[in-house]
Design an enzyme around this catalytic site. Structure first.
Site, PDB file in Angstrom:
ATOM      1  N   HIS A 279       0.844  -1.488   0.220  1.00 32.98           N
ATOM      2  CA  HIS A 279      -0.366   0.200  -0.190  1.00 32.98           C
ATOM      3  C   HIS A 279       1.154   1.160  -0.329  1.00 32.98           C
ATOM      4  O   HIS A 279       1.634   0.819   0.308  1.00 32.98           O
ATOM      5  CB  HIS A 279      -1.300  -0.246   1.523  1.00 32.98           C
ATOM      6  CG  HIS A 279       0.131  -0.269   2.419  1.00 32.98           C
ATOM      7  ND1 HIS A 279      -0.175  -1.687   3.536  1.00 32.98           N
ATOM      8  CD2 HIS A 279       0.111   0.976   3.379  1.00 32.98           C
ATOM      9  CE1 HIS A 279       0.114  -0.468   4.557  1.00 32.98           C
ATOM     10  NE2 HIS A 279       0.849   0.185   4.514  1.00 32.98           N
TER      11      HIS A 279
HETATM   12  P1  TYD Z   1      -1.728  -2.239   7.381  1.00 33.03           P
HETATM   13  O1  TYD Z   1      -0.755  -1.260   7.512  1.00 33.03           O
HETATM   14  O2  TYD Z   1      -2.431  -3.468   6.140  1.00 33.03           O
HETATM   15  O3  TYD Z   1       0.113  -3.091   7.782  1.00 33.03           O
HETATM   16  P2  TYD Z   1       0.677  -3.932   6.684  1.00 33.03           P
HETATM   17  O4  TYD Z   1       1.093  -2.960   5.970  1.00 33.03           O
HETATM   18  O5  TYD Z   1       1.981  -4.240   7.357  1.00 33.03           O
HETATM   19  O6  TYD Z   1       0.148  -5.238   5.784  1.00 33.03           O
HETATM   20  O7  TYD Z   1      -2.840  -3.139   8.553  1.00 33.03           O
HETATM   21  C1  TYD Z   1      -3.200  -4.569   9.436  1.00 33.03           C
HETATM   22  C2  TYD Z   1      -4.251  -3.853   9.860  1.00 33.03           C
HETATM   23  O8  TYD Z   1      -4.295  -4.078  10.805  1.00 33.03           O
HETATM   24  C3  TYD Z   1      -5.518  -3.442   8.308  1.00 33.03           C
HETATM   25  O9  TYD Z   1      -6.362  -4.801   9.264  1.00 33.03           O
HETATM   26  C4  TYD Z   1      -5.542  -2.253   9.455  1.00 33.03           C
HETATM   27  C5  TYD Z   1      -5.115  -2.230  11.448  1.00 33.03           C
HETATM   28  N1  TYD Z   1      -4.499  -1.702  12.171  1.00 33.03           N
HETATM   29  C6  TYD Z   1      -5.395  -0.780  12.888  1.00 33.03           C
HETATM   30  O10 TYD Z   1      -6.214  -0.860  12.950  1.00 33.03           O
HETATM   31  N2  TYD Z   1      -4.140   0.433  12.920  1.00 33.03           N
HETATM   32  C7  TYD Z   1      -3.344   0.820  12.675  1.00 33.03           C
HETATM   33  O11 TYD Z   1      -2.187   1.800  13.197  1.00 33.03           O
HETATM   34  C8  TYD Z   1      -2.230  -0.630  11.539  1.00 33.03           C
HETATM   35  C9  TYD Z   1      -0.906   1.059  11.594  1.00 33.03           C
HETATM   36  C10 TYD Z   1      -3.051  -1.322  11.274  1.00 33.03           C
END
Ligand code: TYD
Length: 137
Positions: A48
């Protein structure tokens, strides 16, 4: 696109302290801190970009690789030192992979969590940065 932040350290025989101070080391006000722990070493994550959010990613333990893509350039780097943070500005596509066993990442973020700030589709990202999405193929 690659912006490293060298964090000051206080080293001693009994242990080291790594410091991150807003304005001195972190170029934004920190509104959220989160950590990635218990990471599956086989997993690739991220996939992302953020519309506004800025982040400083610090590998507190172990190592991982991170791919950065600004729409016209791609680069991969290793995060492996607690005193060397990687600044992720807005509109940078990122993927994280090659996690070592027990890798711990800490992320300092400029905003609270907001799913609307995420761009999770690569074609959408490329459209927003104004580059045709087949330019890497
Ligand atoms: P994501 O940022 O997509 O993780 P990565 O980039 O490490 O793959 O987040 C994964 C899940 O966690 C998504 O459902 C959103 C949730 N999340 C929160 O609720 N709060 C946060 O501060 C973060 C970073 C993620």
């Amino acid at each position: 696109m690659l912006e490293w932040v060298k964090l000051p350290e206080r080293r001693s025989e009994t242990g080291n302290i790594v410091i991150a101070e807003v304005e001195k080391d972190v170029p934004f006000a920190i509104r959220r801190v989160y950590c990635l722990v218990d990471l599956d070493v086989e997993t690739r994550r991220g996939f992302h970009a953020h519309r506004q959010l800025e982040q400083l990613v610090i590998c507190l333990h172990g190592s991982c690789r991170i791919l950065l893509d600004d729409g016209s350039r791609r680069t991969e780097v290793t995060l492996a030192q607690p005193n060397r943070g990687l600044l992720l500005r807005s509109m940078i596509w990122r993927e994280m992979f090659d996690f070592s066993q027990g890798c711990v990442l800490m992320v300092l973020a400029s905003e609270h969590y907001d799913e609307a700030d995420y761009i999770r589709n690569y074609d959408d990202f490329m459209q927003l940065v104004g580059v045709p999405s087949d330019s890497f193929s």
